[in-house]
Design a protein around this motif. Sequence first.
Motif, PDB file in Angstrom:
ATOM      1  N   LYS A  18       0.184   6.105   3.161  1.00 16.31           N
ATOM      2  CA  LYS A  18       0.584   5.997   4.528  1.00 16.31           C
ATOM      3  C   LYS A  18      -0.637   5.497   5.561  1.00 16.31           C
ATOM      4  CE  LYS A  18       5.455   7.501   4.428  1.00 16.31           C
ATOM      5  NZ  LYS A  18       6.291   8.389   5.047  1.00 16.31           N
ATOM      6  N   GLU A  52       0.987  -1.389  -0.093  1.00 14.86           N
ATOM      7  CA  GLU A  52      -0.142   0.032   0.026  1.00 14.86           C
ATOM      8  C   GLU A  52       1.056   1.379  -0.107  1.00 14.86           C
ATOM      9  OE1 GLU A  52      -2.198   2.641  -0.508  1.00 14.86           O
ATOM     10  OE2 GLU A  52      -3.431   0.833   0.102  1.00 14.86           O
ATOM     11  N   ASP A  53       0.507   2.284  -0.945  1.00 12.42           N
ATOM     12  CA  ASP A  53       1.423   3.167  -0.945  1.00 12.42           C
ATOM     13  C   ASP A  53       1.082   4.342  -0.486  1.00 12.42           C
ATOM     14  OD1 ASP A  53      -0.558   3.947  -2.845  1.00 12.42           O
ATOM     15  OD2 ASP A  53       0.861   4.562  -4.522  1.00 12.42           O
ATOM     16  N   THR A  80       5.661  -4.298   4.935  1.00 13.25           N
ATOM     17  CA  THR A  80       4.978  -3.720   4.322  1.00 13.25           C
ATOM     18  C   THR A  80       5.702  -3.001   3.058  1.00 13.25           C
ATOM     19  OG1 THR A  80       5.207  -1.860   5.527  1.00 13.25           O
ATOM     20  CG2 THR A  80       3.285  -3.044   6.303  1.00 13.25           C
ATOM     21  N   LEU A 132      -2.411   2.628   4.862  1.00 17.03           N
ATOM     22  CA  LEU A 132      -1.671   1.390   5.282  1.00 17.03           C
ATOM     23  C   LEU A 132      -1.805   1.100   6.832  1.00 17.03           C
ATOM     24  CD1 LEU A 132       0.520  -0.752   5.077  1.00 17.03           C
ATOM     25  CD2 LEU A 132       2.130   0.954   5.424  1.00 17.03           C
ATOM     26  N   GLN A 149       5.446  -0.080  -0.252  1.00 18.63           N
ATOM     27  CA  GLN A 149       4.968   1.092  -0.893  1.00 18.63           C
ATOM     28  C   GLN A 149       4.932   1.031  -2.466  1.00 18.63           C
ATOM     29  OE1 GLN A 149       6.636   4.024   1.766  1.00 18.63           O
ATOM     30  NE2 GLN A 149       4.573   4.963   1.744  1.00 18.63           N
ATOM     31  N   ASN A 150       6.066   0.173  -2.806  1.00 16.07           N
ATOM     32  CA  ASN A 150       6.202   0.299  -4.356  1.00 16.07           C
ATOM     33  C   ASN A 150       6.955  -1.347  -4.785  1.00 16.07           C
ATOM     34  OD1 ASN A 150       9.207   0.204  -3.880  1.00 16.07           O
ATOM     35  ND2 ASN A 150       8.935   2.328  -3.465  1.00 16.07           N
ATOM     36  N   LEU A 178      -0.319   1.757  -7.533  1.00 12.71           N
ATOM     37  CA  LEU A 178       1.057   2.245  -6.770  1.00 12.71           C
ATOM     38  C   LEU A 178       1.822   3.222  -7.593  1.00 12.71           C
ATOM     39  CD1 LEU A 178       2.405  -1.579  -6.179  1.00 12.71           C
ATOM     40  CD2 LEU A 178       0.911   0.085  -4.415  1.00 12.71           C
TER      41      LEU A 178
END
Length: 240
Positions: A13, A10-11, A35, A16, A37-38, A60
């Motif tokens: 925050k 998940e990008d 976790t 997330l 983000q990319n 993303l």
Amino acid sequence: MDNFKVIIVEDVKLELKGTEQIFRSEIPEAEIIGTAQNESEVWKLFRIAEPDLLLLDLGLGGSTTVGVEICRQIRERYKNTKVLIFTGEILNERLWVEVLNAGADGIILKTGELLTRDDVMRVMSGKRLVFNEPILEKIVDRFKKLVMAQSRHTDALLSYDIDEYDERYLRHLALGYTKDMISQLKGMPFGTKSLEKRQAELINRLFPENERLGVNATRLVVKAMQLHIIDIENLRPDEE
């Protein structure tokens, strides 16, 4: 259920943090081992440990195709990892199809009830095609429309006494075939003259008497579509 390992992709925050909270409060069996983000962070985590579940956002870094490709590669390289999509792409139906074709076990839209324990547990128990209520409503709506369209088509074939050759003739006219071209189709036992006669018979069946004068192939095809004898959404030529 036994404990299982999860990676969340998940990008955003804030989202997330919310997703992590869902797991901690509602799914204590889940151990979040990382976790990302990319895409590059995803593969770094997989090199450390293979999770039992990948919760994957599709959008993303502003790209929707990255998530689909991650899903495809996970399915090819990590057969034991289940992939559950958790996405805000609530209107992009084509994207849903692409990620299902890539091997996703289910799609949860970030709307309505959001992610629930039941969603996760169904995936972990081996269920495929796990969806939440918003996407299920769309699927059911499409299903009902498809069934009704098929029923109208079947009823029209019976009502207007349309046989296999009538349907093939009308369908290929709609695709731009000439009578000469249609007569050359595999399994079509009619020459051009016979097709002209068949067209005249179709005009008599599909149009009331006061509307038959001057009806050409184009008007005939339009009428056949209006009566659901042929479906503009499913126009396909016969295999040569």
